[in-house]
Design a protein around this motif. Structure first.
Motif, short mmCIF file in Angstrom:
data_model
loop_
_atom_site.label_atom_id
_atom_site.label_comp_id
_atom_site.label_asym_id
_atom_site.label_seq_id
_atom_site.Cartn_x
_atom_site.Cartn_y
_atom_site.Cartn_z
N GLU A 1 0.86 -1.18 0.00
CA GLU A 1 0.00 0.00 0.00
C GLU A 1 0.90 1.23 0.00
N GLU A 2 0.72 2.07 -1.03
CA GLU A 2 1.58 3.25 -1.17
C GLU A 2 1.02 4.39 -0.34
N ASN B 1 7.30 6.29 -0.98
CA ASN B 1 6.65 5.15 -1.63
C ASN B 1 7.65 4.16 -2.22
N LYS C 1 8.05 0.10 -1.01
CA LYS C 1 7.98 -1.03 -1.95
C LYS C 1 9.28 -1.85 -1.91
N ASP D 1 9.18 4.94 -7.73
CA ASP D 1 7.87 5.57 -7.66
C ASP D 1 7.97 6.82 -8.50
#
Length: 199
Positions: free
Chosen positions: A40-41, A49, A53, A69
């Motif tokens: 979930e960003e 972000n 990840k 991102d």
């Protein structure tokens, strides 16, 4: 060295592989190492972000993981869609729906300035992280141009090239794009990191 790309996007895999293979780095997809992570960003910046990840995929795979991102920042839209570029307008929209939303948001606007931003983070199992950022300034067109590319590429014009990203070849785009610039910076960081690790 093998690095897992925290993405299921084959466009990103091709762009990253083209540049990082020069260092003898093999970039593989999550599916190649039996990992499927949905992150979930929740970050408020591209950097946050990318780090979320990369960390998640590194922990799941036990291998170094790289994430990018990126997004489009339009001056007259207050820097939007920004970190929400991939989700702009909500779920279920196509790339075309999203760029049309940007175009309608700029209706009557004289200021068409914008930039694409890409932030890269690589997380290593030993706790080290490397980051890089690249930007490509441009203008938003009044309508789509070109058949190639993805996302907002058909409406993002690079003035000195007189072409949108969607009108460029892969080589042309990689040479000047935000991700191309971030990757070149990242390549320098990684080269330095690898040589220091080898000592």
């Amino acid at each position: 060295m093998k690095i897992v790309l925290a993405s299921k996007n084959n466009h990103k895999l091709a762009e990253m592989s083209a540049i990082l293979s020069q260092l003898g780095v093999e970039v593989v997809l999550e599916s190649d190492v039996g990992v499927d992570v949905e992150v979930e960003e929740t970050g408020e910046t591209f950097e946050e972000n990318a780090a979320l990840k990369a960390q998640a995929v590194m922990k799941a795979s036990g291998l170094p993981a790289i994430a990018d991102d990126s997004g489009l920042c339009v001056t007259a839209l207050g820097g939007g869609p920004g970190v929400y570029s991939a989700r702009y307008g909500g779920e279920g929209l196509t790339d075309k729906d999203r760029y049309e939303l940007v175009l309608s948001g700029l209706s009557g606007q004289i200021d068409r300035s914008a930039k694409f931003v890409s932030c890269i983070c690589c997380a290593f199992p030993n706790g080290d992280t490397l980051t890089a950022r690249g930007e490509c300034p441009g203008l938003i067109t009044y309508g789509p141009r070109g058949e190639d590319g993805f996302g907002y590429d058909p409406v993002f014009l690079v003035p000195e090239k007189r072409k949108t990203f969607a009108q460029m070849t892969g080589e042309e785009k990689n040479a000047i794009s935000h991700r191309g610039r971030a990757l070149e910076q990242f390549k320098t960081e990684l080269e330095k990191y690898l040589s220091e690790s080898a000592q």
